[in-house]
Design a protein around this motif. Structure first.
Motif, short mmCIF file in Angstrom:
data_model
loop_
_atom_site.label_atom_id
_atom_site.label_comp_id
_atom_site.label_asym_id
_atom_site.label_seq_id
_atom_site.Cartn_x
_atom_site.Cartn_y
_atom_site.Cartn_z
N SER A 1 0.18 2.21 8.69
CA SER A 1 1.38 2.76 9.26
C SER A 1 1.76 2.15 10.52
N GLU A 2 0.80 1.84 11.27
CA GLU A 2 1.01 0.93 12.46
C GLU A 2 1.33 -0.19 12.31
N GLN A 3 1.13 -0.94 11.25
CA GLN A 3 1.43 -2.25 10.93
C GLN A 3 3.03 -2.29 10.30
N LEU A 4 3.25 -1.26 9.75
CA LEU A 4 4.59 -1.03 9.22
C LEU A 4 5.60 -0.86 10.37
N ASN B 1 5.22 -1.94 13.28
CA ASN B 1 5.28 -3.31 14.11
C ASN B 1 6.21 -4.38 13.42
N PHE B 2 6.71 -3.97 12.31
CA PHE B 2 7.69 -5.00 11.63
C PHE B 2 8.90 -5.13 12.48
N SER B 3 9.02 -6.28 12.99
CA SER B 3 10.41 -6.45 13.99
C SER B 3 11.82 -6.50 13.17
N GLN B 4 11.76 -6.64 11.80
CA GLN B 4 12.91 -6.39 10.91
C GLN B 4 12.31 -5.62 9.63
N PRO B 5 13.45 -5.05 9.05
CA PRO B 5 13.02 -3.93 7.79
C PRO B 5 12.33 -5.04 6.85
N PRO B 6 11.26 -4.63 6.07
CA PRO B 6 10.72 -5.39 5.16
C PRO B 6 11.70 -5.95 4.09
N GLU B 7 11.51 -7.22 3.72
CA GLU B 7 12.33 -7.44 2.59
C GLU B 7 12.24 -6.72 1.21
N SER B 8 13.64 -6.72 0.67
CA SER B 8 13.73 -5.90 -0.63
C SER B 8 12.62 -6.26 -1.72
N LEU B 9 12.28 -5.46 -2.31
CA LEU B 9 11.17 -5.68 -3.28
C LEU B 9 11.81 -5.54 -4.90
N THR B 10 11.26 -6.20 -5.97
CA THR B 10 11.49 -5.97 -7.02
C THR B 10 10.44 -4.77 -7.42
N VAL B 11 10.54 -4.14 -8.91
CA VAL B 11 9.58 -3.27 -9.14
C VAL B 11 8.10 -3.90 -9.12
N ASN C 1 2.05 -5.18 -5.07
CA ASN C 1 1.79 -5.07 -3.51
C ASN C 1 0.69 -3.83 -3.06
N LEU C 2 0.73 -2.84 -3.99
CA LEU C 2 -0.19 -1.71 -3.88
C LEU C 2 -1.59 -2.26 -3.84
N ARG D 1 1.60 -3.67 3.66
CA ARG D 1 2.30 -3.91 2.45
C ARG D 1 2.01 -2.78 1.28
N ARG D 2 0.79 -2.41 1.16
CA ARG D 2 0.53 -1.26 0.44
C ARG D 2 1.01 -0.19 0.80
N TYR D 3 1.03 0.07 2.05
CA TYR D 3 1.69 1.40 2.59
C TYR D 3 3.26 1.28 2.23
N TYR D 4 3.84 0.28 2.50
CA TYR D 4 5.28 0.24 2.34
C TYR D 4 5.66 0.27 0.86
N ALA D 5 4.83 -0.46 -0.01
CA ALA D 5 4.95 -0.13 -1.22
C ALA D 5 5.06 1.08 -2.02
N ALA D 6 4.00 1.80 -1.49
CA ALA D 6 3.87 3.28 -2.13
C ALA D 6 5.06 3.97 -1.80
#
Length: 275
Positions: free
Chosen positions: A4-7, A9-19, A25-26, A33-38
Motif C-alpha cells: 500500500s505504501e508503494q502504491l 508512492n506512485f507519482s502518476q496513476p499506474p498505467e492501464s492494464l489489460t485483464v 501482476n498478481l 503491482r500485486r496490490y494494484y492488480a487486486a
C-alpha cells in the motif's frame, strides 16, 4: 515498505492494464503491482475464471506483510472477490474470518455480505462470541477485537434470523457505528419499525461521521419513513442523495404498480430539492 505504501508512492496513476496483465501482476515480484492488480480486478468487475483463481491464490499471500503483521494484498483480494459475485470464493472468504489481520477479517465479512451466501452465517456468528462484554478496544489499536459492524451488517443482509438474539445486545454497544449496525440488521431481520425509527434518531447526533454512517444504513435497508429526515440531515447532499436513491430503489422493488406511488414521488421530490 508495504504494497500500500508503494502504491501511494506512485507519482502518476499506474498505467492501464489489460485483464491478462492484471491477472499476471498478481504474481509480480513487485508487491505494489500485486496490490494494484487486486484492486483493479475488483474495480472493473473482472469476473472471468482466471481472475477468480488468481484472487483466491492472493487470499493466501504471505509476502505482502506490514510491520504489525497485516496482509494488505489479502485485504484487497477479499474486497475484489466480494464484488465479482462468484460463489467459489465463499469457502476461502470464510477461512479469512480466522485471519490474524483484523482488516482481512473485516474485508472478508463485507465480501460475504455482498455474496449473500447463507453457508457463511455460522462462521460470522462465531465472531460475535462473548457478546458486548467481549467487544472491546484492542490496546494500542484503532479498532475493536473484531470488525463487529461489518459482521453484524453481513448477518442482517444475508437474512440470518437465527442471529437476532445475539445481535440485539449490540444496540447498547458504546461505539456508535456498532450500535447502528445492530439496528440496521435487526430491521432487516425482523421488519420492526422500532429499529428504523431508532436509526432516524441517530441522525441528530453531534458526530458528523455517525450521521454519515446512518444515512448509508437507512439507504441500505430502504426505510421509507426516513426520507424526510434524511433530506434534513446536516450532512453532504451527495450522501443524502445516495441514501434517498437506496430508499427509492428498495420501494420500487416492493410495489407492483406500473405507475409511481405517492411515496415514490415524494422521495423523488426530496431528491430534486437537494440537487
Amino acid at each position: 515498505m508495504t504494497a500500500s505504501e508503494q502504491l501511494n508512492n506512485f507519482s502518476q496513476p499506474p498505467e492501464s492494464l489489460t485483464v491478462e496483465q492484471a491477472i499476471a501482476n498478481l504474481q509480480h515480484e513487485e508487491l505494489g503491482r500485486r496490490y494494484y492488480a487486486a484492486w483493479w480486478l475488483g474495480r472493473f468487475r473482472i469476473s472471468e475464471p482466471g481472475a477468480i483463481d488468481a484472487l483466491l491464490v492472493a487470499l493466501e499471500d504471505k509476502s505482502d506483510r506490514t510491520e504489525d503483521g497485516g496482509y494488505p494484498l489479502r485485504r484487497n483480494a477479499a474486497r475484489a472477490l466480494g464484488k465479482l459475485g462468484d460463489g467459489r470464493a465463499v469457502p476461502a472468504l470464510i477461512q479469512c474470518l480466522d485471519c490474524s489481520d483484523y482488516y482481512v477479517r473485516e474485508a472478508a465479512a463485507q465480501a460475504l455480505e455482498a455474496l449473500g451466501d447463507g453457508s457463511s452465517i455460522s462462521a460470522l456468528m462465531k465472531l460475535l462470541d462473548g457478546g458486548v462484554e467481549a467487544a472491546q478496544q484492542v490496546p494500542g489499536k484503532p479498532h475493536l477485537v473484531q470488525p463487529y459492524d461489518a459482521v453484524i451488517e453481513a448477518l442482517g443482509a444475508i437474512g440470518a434470523t437465527e442471529a437476532t438474539s445475539i445481535i440485539q445486545p449490540f444496540t447498547e454497544h458504546p461505539v456508535g457505528r456498532v450500535r447502528c449496525a445492530a439496528l440496521r440488521a435487526l430491521y432487516q431481520l425482523t421488519g420492526d419499525s422500532i429499529y428504523g425509527e431508532a436509526l432516524i434518531q441517530v441522525l441528530q447526533s453531534n458526530e458528523l461521521q455517525l450521521r454519515r454512517t446512518v444515512l448509508m444504513d437507512l439507504g441500505a435497508i430502504g426505510y421509507l419513513k426516513s426520507a424526510q429526515a434524511i433530506s434534513e440531515t446536516l450532512a453532504e447532499n451527495s450522501l443524502k442523495l445516495i441514501a434517498l436513491q437506496g430508499i427509492l430503489e428498495h420501494h420500487l422493488k416492493q410495489i407492483d404498480e406500473i405507475s409511481l406511488s405517492e411515496e415514490a414521488i415524494e422521495v423523488m421530490n426530496l431528491m430534486d430539492s437537494l440537487l
